[in-house]
Write an enzyme that holds these catalytic residues in place. Structure first.
Site, PDB file in Angstrom:
ATOM      1  N   GLU A  83       0.813  -1.283  -0.071  1.00  0.00           N
ATOM      2  CA  GLU A  83       0.078  -0.027  -0.144  1.00  0.00           C
ATOM      3  C   GLU A  83       0.704   1.126  -0.126  1.00  0.00           C
ATOM      4  O   GLU A  83       1.990   1.294   0.396  1.00  0.00           O
ATOM      5  CB  GLU A  83      -0.842  -0.079   1.206  1.00  0.00           C
ATOM      6  CG  GLU A  83      -0.274  -0.237   2.569  1.00  0.00           C
ATOM      7  CD  GLU A  83      -0.591   0.589   3.714  1.00  0.00           C
ATOM      8  OE1 GLU A  83      -0.648   1.873   3.439  1.00  0.00           O
ATOM      9  OE2 GLU A  83      -0.958   0.320   4.707  1.00  0.00           O
ATOM     10  N   LYS A  98      -6.481   9.973   0.118  1.00  0.00           N
ATOM     11  CA  LYS A  98      -6.441   8.856   1.043  1.00  0.00           C
ATOM     12  C   LYS A  98      -7.568   7.867   0.484  1.00  0.00           C
ATOM     13  O   LYS A  98      -8.685   7.955   0.850  1.00  0.00           O
ATOM     14  CB  LYS A  98      -6.414   8.910   2.424  1.00  0.00           C
ATOM     15  CG  LYS A  98      -6.086   7.944   3.282  1.00  0.00           C
ATOM     16  CD  LYS A  98      -5.770   8.498   4.514  1.00  0.00           C
ATOM     17  CE  LYS A  98      -5.298   7.293   5.674  1.00  0.00           C
ATOM     18  NZ  LYS A  98      -5.184   7.718   7.116  1.00  0.00           N
ATOM     19  N   VAL A 138      -5.819  -0.103   3.062  1.00  0.00           N
ATOM     20  CA  VAL A 138      -5.927  -1.699   2.672  1.00  0.00           C
ATOM     21  C   VAL A 138      -7.015  -2.092   1.669  1.00  0.00           C
ATOM     22  O   VAL A 138      -6.798  -2.707   0.878  1.00  0.00           O
ATOM     23  CB  VAL A 138      -6.273  -2.250   4.111  1.00  0.00           C
ATOM     24  CG1 VAL A 138      -6.571  -3.545   3.976  1.00  0.00           C
ATOM     25  CG2 VAL A 138      -5.016  -2.069   5.140  1.00  0.00           C
ATOM     26  N   ASP A 185     -18.780   3.774  13.251  1.00  0.00           N
ATOM     27  CA  ASP A 185     -17.430   4.202  12.734  1.00  0.00           C
ATOM     28  C   ASP A 185     -16.561   2.670  12.396  1.00  0.00           C
ATOM     29  O   ASP A 185     -16.212   2.278  13.403  1.00  0.00           O
ATOM     30  CB  ASP A 185     -16.634   4.884  13.356  1.00  0.00           C
ATOM     31  CG  ASP A 185     -15.368   5.444  12.688  1.00  0.00           C
ATOM     32  OD1 ASP A 185     -15.114   5.090  11.578  1.00  0.00           O
ATOM     33  OD2 ASP A 185     -14.742   6.555  13.193  1.00  0.00           O
ATOM     34  N   SER A 242     -14.315   0.667   9.758  1.00  0.00           N
ATOM     35  CA  SER A 242     -13.371   0.706   8.528  1.00  0.00           C
ATOM     36  C   SER A 242     -13.974  -0.133   7.266  1.00  0.00           C
ATOM     37  O   SER A 242     -14.599  -1.254   7.461  1.00  0.00           O
ATOM     38  CB  SER A 242     -11.909   0.028   8.875  1.00  0.00           C
ATOM     39  OG  SER A 242     -11.433  -0.023   7.850  1.00  0.00           O
ATOM     40  N   ALA A 243     -13.970   0.401   6.314  1.00  0.00           N
ATOM     41  CA  ALA A 243     -14.252  -0.240   4.992  1.00  0.00           C
ATOM     42  C   ALA A 243     -13.236  -1.483   4.573  1.00  0.00           C
ATOM     43  O   ALA A 243     -13.654  -2.328   3.936  1.00  0.00           O
ATOM     44  CB  ALA A 243     -14.273   0.569   3.760  1.00  0.00           C
ATOM     45  N   ASP A 244     -12.233  -1.407   5.321  1.00  0.00           N
ATOM     46  CA  ASP A 244     -11.164  -2.435   5.053  1.00  0.00           C
ATOM     47  C   ASP A 244     -11.927  -3.964   5.347  1.00  0.00           C
ATOM     48  O   ASP A 244     -11.443  -5.047   5.035  1.00  0.00           O
ATOM     49  CB  ASP A 244     -10.113  -2.295   6.017  1.00  0.00           C
ATOM     50  CG  ASP A 244      -8.991  -1.204   5.833  1.00  0.00           C
ATOM     51  OD1 ASP A 244      -9.279  -0.757   4.761  1.00  0.00           O
ATOM     52  OD2 ASP A 244      -8.192  -0.976   6.740  1.00  0.00           O
ATOM     53  N   LYS A 282      -4.944  -1.938  14.210  1.00  0.00           N
ATOM     54  CA  LYS A 282      -4.544  -1.164  15.101  1.00  0.00           C
ATOM     55  C   LYS A 282      -5.110  -1.169  16.424  1.00  0.00           C
ATOM     56  O   LYS A 282      -6.342  -1.036  16.674  1.00  0.00           O
ATOM     57  CB  LYS A 282      -4.710   0.196  14.538  1.00  0.00           C
ATOM     58  CG  LYS A 282      -3.798   0.298  13.092  1.00  0.00           C
ATOM     59  CD  LYS A 282      -3.803   1.854  12.424  1.00  0.00           C
ATOM     60  CE  LYS A 282      -3.139   1.815  11.404  1.00  0.00           C
ATOM     61  NZ  LYS A 282      -3.628   1.125  10.177  1.00  0.00           N
TER      62      LYS A 282
END
EC number: 4.2.1.70
Length: 304
Positions: free
Chosen positions: A25, A88, A108, A140, A142-144, A161
């Site tokens: 990435e 981003k 990602v 909230d 993440s789209a990951d 994380k």
């Protein structure tokens, strides 16, 4: 190959020769650390992939195309571009970045999409995004996580994380049917720390097993990829007992200052960097290099 994909000569040759390839990435380059340290780390990560016998392919959007594999000049150009001038990118804004002719760094999720389009099956990163603390009210997430359920790429990371809600992240991955495979240990690693206190759903000790699992998923017609969680090397870790109060302090400061939405993660990472006197960044670099090596070994096993 889709016309929007611009392969570097090295990447193109590696695909033609069926050599092992590892996608990398670019967000860590543009938003992870300052220039020229970001360039040096990017070069080290690519070198780590090569040392294990694979070809690195760093991915970014530049000049209206998805660049898969950056030569020295392109890597330098990306690393030296101010972060505020770089989008981003995730699934939602990848096409918009191309349409606008902007420069974009892939997260990602976006890296998985681009790697799959280019025919690359393995991707190394630092840590994935996940479910944020307080997601039951903020939503909230993440789209990951959704991408891991959609794009058939094996992602090697040091876990999510540790600023995130790790139990909820694990639950969402389970719901989405994403295999979470701990490499060489029974516990889920927690990015800067080798242990999270959570049992990993699956464990594998050999890159060949991970490669076989990816192949069998394809034969079974199962969508999505695999998440391989690779613990940070022991000499580089910040133990969980030491990290918990640091993360809690950073989170309470963010709440007290009313920091929300997309500003939260950069604030937390900067405060953790300050509170650990730079050790968190050193650990981050060590774990990315470690993940690059394992990803290369998995890619080599897939190529045999």
């Amino acid at each position: 190959m889709p016309p929007l994909i611009a392969l570097s000569p090295e990447t193109s040759q590696a695909l033609a020769d069926r050599q092992p390839l590892v996608a990398l990435e670019s967000t860590i380059i543009t938003h992870g650390m300052p220039y020229p340290q970001n360039l040096e780390v990017a070069q080290q990560v690519e070198a780590a992939v090569r040392e294990e016998g694979a070809v690195p392919a760093t991915i970014a959007v530049m000049g209206g195309r998805i660049r898969v594999g950056l030569d020295a000049e392109a890597l330098e150009a990306l690393a030296s571009t101010p972060a505020e001038q770089v989008m981003k990118l995730s699934r939602a804004d990848l096409a918009a970045c191309l349409a606008l002719g902007r420069t974009g760094a892939t997260t990602v999720a976006a890296t998985m999409i681009c790697a799959h389009l280019a025919g690359i099956e393995v991707f190394a990163t630092g840590g994935i995004g996940g479910v944020h603390r307080g997601a039951e009210t903020s939503f909230d997430i993440s789209a990951d996580l959704q991408e891991l359920a959609q794009s058939p790429v094996t992602v090697v990371a040091a876990g999510a994380k540790a600023i995130l809600d790790l139990p909820k992240t694990l639950e969402v991955l389970e719901t989405l049917g994403v295999p979470v495979i701990a490499f060489g240990q029974d516990q889920l690693p927690a990015f800067w720390s080798r242990e999270s206190g959570l049992a990993a759903p699956l464990r594998m000790d050999d890159p060949a097993q991970i490669a076989a699992s990816a192949r069998l998923r394809r034969e079974l017609g199962l969508s999505g990829g695999q998440l391989v969680v690779n613990p940070i090397p022991p000499e580089a870790e910040i133990p969980r007992a030491e990290m918990i109060p640091v993360v809690e302090q950073a989170l309470s400061e963010a709440e007290a200052q009313g920091i929300a939405a997309k500003a939260v993660t950069p604030f937390l990472l900067q405060r953790i960097f300050e509170l650990t006197q730079g050790r968190s960044l050193d650990a981050n670099i060590a774990l990315v290099l470690n993940n690059a090596r394992l990803a290369a070994r998995i890619a080599a096993a897939m190529a045999t």
